[in-house]
Design an enzyme around this catalytic site. Sequence first.
Site, short mmCIF file in Angstrom:
data_model
loop_
_atom_site.label_atom_id
_atom_site.label_comp_id
_atom_site.label_asym_id
_atom_site.label_seq_id
_atom_site.Cartn_x
_atom_site.Cartn_y
_atom_site.Cartn_z
CG ASP A 120 -9.80 -2.54 -6.16
OD1 ASP A 120 -10.56 -3.01 -6.46
OD2 ASP A 120 -9.11 -2.52 -4.91
CE LYS B 118 -3.80 -2.12 1.04
NZ LYS B 118 -5.07 -2.24 0.06
CE LYS C 4 -9.98 -6.28 -4.37
NZ LYS C 4 -10.22 -4.96 -3.57
MG MG Z 1 -6.89 -2.15 -4.32
#
Ligand code: MG
Length: 425
Positions: free
Chosen positions: A282, A201, A306
């Site tokens: 995302d 991250k 996802k």
């Molecule tokens: Mg992500």
Amino acid sequence: MVPGASHAPVTGLSERWAGLGGEVGVAVDSVELWRVELPFADPVATARGVHRRRPLALVRLMGNVVSGDTRPVEGWGECAALADTTFDAEDVDRSFEVLGHQLVPALFEQLASGHHRLPGPAHLVGTRDAAPDAPLAFAALEMAVADAHLRAEGRSLASLVGVEGRTVEPGAVVGMTESVDELLARVGRLVSQGYSRVKVKIAPGWDMEPVAALARAFPHLRLQVDANASYRPGDGPGDDTGGHLAGLDRFGLLCIEQPFDPADLGAHAGLATRLSTPICLDESLDSPRRVEEALALGACSVVCVKPARLGGLGAALSVIERCRRSGVPLWMGGMFESGYARGVNTTLGALEGMSWPGDLSPSRSYLTDDLVPDEGMTAPDPRNGLHGAPAPPIRAVPRGPGMGTPPDPGALARYGTLRRVITSR
Ligand code: MG
């Protein structure tokens, strides 16, 4: 393609999905909704707080196979909504309420108008329209419907999508740490376990220094960074975020994920013209239509899959098929699922078109206990240890029937915080 993993052709995925449920009739008498809280191994911090447990909403359809011999059948779905709304408009409690008050009653209505036969997962439009703003809740119900049909037919999701018996190489994710040394130590442990792709991250103030240190320490590691929308287009030295982030280009990253606000596709498209590092979206990608918009605008050149966020497995399969056809790189994302839903993601991760290892490390790497047995890793393939590194871990796709081993009653008893039963009468 993931080295060492074998892949099946992806052709006809949407057709196979559309056909599921057409073979064996299933009647549903009742639906059980569970809210459970699984213990995180390490606390997970989001912009809205620190979470020590992973709350999940689960859907269990209960009914009978009504073609030929009547026998009981069930179907399980897991909702990916998180404890808070940092990344999605739905949190787990909202998903649970939407399931109980809108989606399950709508499913029963659809059943009543269809001779009480459960529709296939691709034929739930009437149900989905009852809560169009709750894609994560719908995705859980859709998963349960698909699971019930697969169990009724005695086959696995893997067989439906053509990846039975396949394996995938998982990637790992590391959150922000207190120091660069700690980050190096955590990534070093993963590298020594054979992980060849690690995602870290980043955020303003935590980007160039840690990424440079990682690139120096692990020159052969496939590294990607995820900003979780933490930058604004005008941030950075001289208010030039693009110029700042272009500094990442020298590290040869797989991609930079979601630098800006999910709604701002234009900012991502502008950034893409200044970076050689591919931009992946995302949080922005909450439907197949949104994927089309982002690709058409040039807001991303890589897609994070996802299923829940895209609106369910059917939506995910259509996105995989579409991107595969036009050569857009894909990889599987994760949302701290239980082992049950991570098994589903692992199955999709074995499809052709997945360009590198996804967020598919075992659920036991972030949960201390789970709803399903630890399927762990199979023996690594020694051919795959590159540059003297250990061979990467390998995961097998669940065998089924259905999505995989259903949640264990003992685990539900231990971690359940709420149970609601809704009957069709
Ligand atoms: Mg992500």
